[in-house]
Write an enzyme that holds these catalytic residues in place. Structure first.
Site, mmCIF file in Angstrom:
data_model
loop_
_atom_site.group_PDB
_atom_site.id
_atom_site.type_symbol
_atom_site.label_atom_id
_atom_site.label_comp_id
_atom_site.label_asym_id
_atom_site.label_seq_id
_atom_site.Cartn_x
_atom_site.Cartn_y
_atom_site.Cartn_z
ATOM 1 N N SER A 1 0.807 -1.233 -0.135
ATOM 2 C CA SER A 1 0.030 0.044 -0.010
ATOM 3 C C SER A 1 0.938 1.492 -0.030
ATOM 4 C CB SER A 1 -0.899 -0.004 1.251
ATOM 5 O OG SER A 1 -1.598 1.232 1.438
ATOM 6 N N TYR B 1 -3.607 -1.604 9.817
ATOM 7 C CA TYR B 1 -3.691 -1.677 8.321
ATOM 8 C C TYR B 1 -2.178 -1.633 7.789
ATOM 9 C CZ TYR B 1 -4.089 -0.980 3.284
ATOM 10 O OH TYR B 1 -4.436 -1.099 1.951
#
Length: 262
Positions: free
Chosen positions: A154, A167
């Site tokens: 990410s 996350y």
């Protein structure tokens, strides 16, 4: 051509013909189109996603001639015994050639408000499922001296986002595993790379209270002044899964319109 609508990703006619692909989160915002693009290149795909409506949508969009090569596995990745058992059945038939560890959950709130159980839940979905999938595929890849493992990380690893600590932690774990697996598995002809998507307009953006303001924030940071599409991710995955990427391993490819340049 409108700059907002790039063409479908294409590596080569039938570039993945005969390849067996395991893809977690395959029916989601980025997975849906990538699955269709890989089917168009001849892949047989074992698509894992727990969202029934998204699975139905993927099935509806799959061309009739490719339907027999799409195996939808509606499973909860936190049910690790069931996942392990199903993967054992799949790999007992034939080896998996490509594993794409994409599934993720992304709860958003201040770090101190997360319970330990919530932190464990994110790790179970985002990291432990990747461990189980890769472990299941590894013996077959090793025996055939060929394999591709692709972890989806990410852009949030660059540190520009708040309230996503578990996350971001999970994506950092996947990046570390990418490098460890690349080093360890390379001697068997197996590559392991990561793809770091930028800010794509998927369900994940619904956590933002000002969608239009966020859209402008994204465009202001990108060198390429359009929003990314699932085709952009598909192009990167198709390349890293192909024969042509056999000398690339341990890398984290940013697909973010030039947001993060390192």
């Amino acid at each position: 051509m409108n700059r907002e609508t790039p063409m479908r990703a294409k590596v080569g006619q039938g570039a993945l013909t005969g390849r067996r692909v395991l893809y977690t989160g395959a029916s989601g915002g980025l997975g849906h189109q990538t699955t269709l693009d890989m089917l168009a290149e001849g892949a047989e795909i074992f698509a894992i996603d727990r969202d029934h409506s998204k699975n139905e949508s993927l099935l509806a969009d799959t061309p009739a001639e490719a339907a027999a090569r799409l195996h939808l596995l509606e499973m909860d990745l936190t049910d690790q015994p069931a996942l392990t058992e199903r993967l054992a059945e799949i790999t007992a038939e034939k080896p998996l050639d490509v594993v794409i560890n994409n599934a993720a959950i992304y709860p958003s709130k201040p770090f101190e408000d997360f319970t330990m159980e919530e932190l464990r839940q994110v790790h179970a979905v985002n990291v432990e499922s990747a461990l189980i999938c890769t472990r299941a595929a590894l013996p077959g890849m090793r025996d055939q001296a060929w394999g591709r493992i692709i972890n989806v990380t990410s852009i949030t690893l660059t540190g520009g986002w708040e309230n996503l600590a578990p996350y971001i932690q999970s994506k950092g774990s996947l990046l570390g595993l990418t490098r460890a697996w690349a080093r360890e598995f390379g001697k068997w002809g197996i590559t392991c790379n990561a793809i770091a998507p930028g800010a794509f307009p998927t369900d994940a953006e619904k956590i933002h209270p000002d969608p239009e303001g966020y859209r402008q924030f994204v465009l202001d940071h990108q060198a390429v002044k359009r929003r990314g599409t699932p085709h952009d991710i598909a192009a990167a995955i198709l390349f890293l899964a192909s024969e042509g990427a056999g000398f690339i391993t341990g890398q984290n490819l940013a697909v973010d319109g030039g947001w993060n340049m390192t």
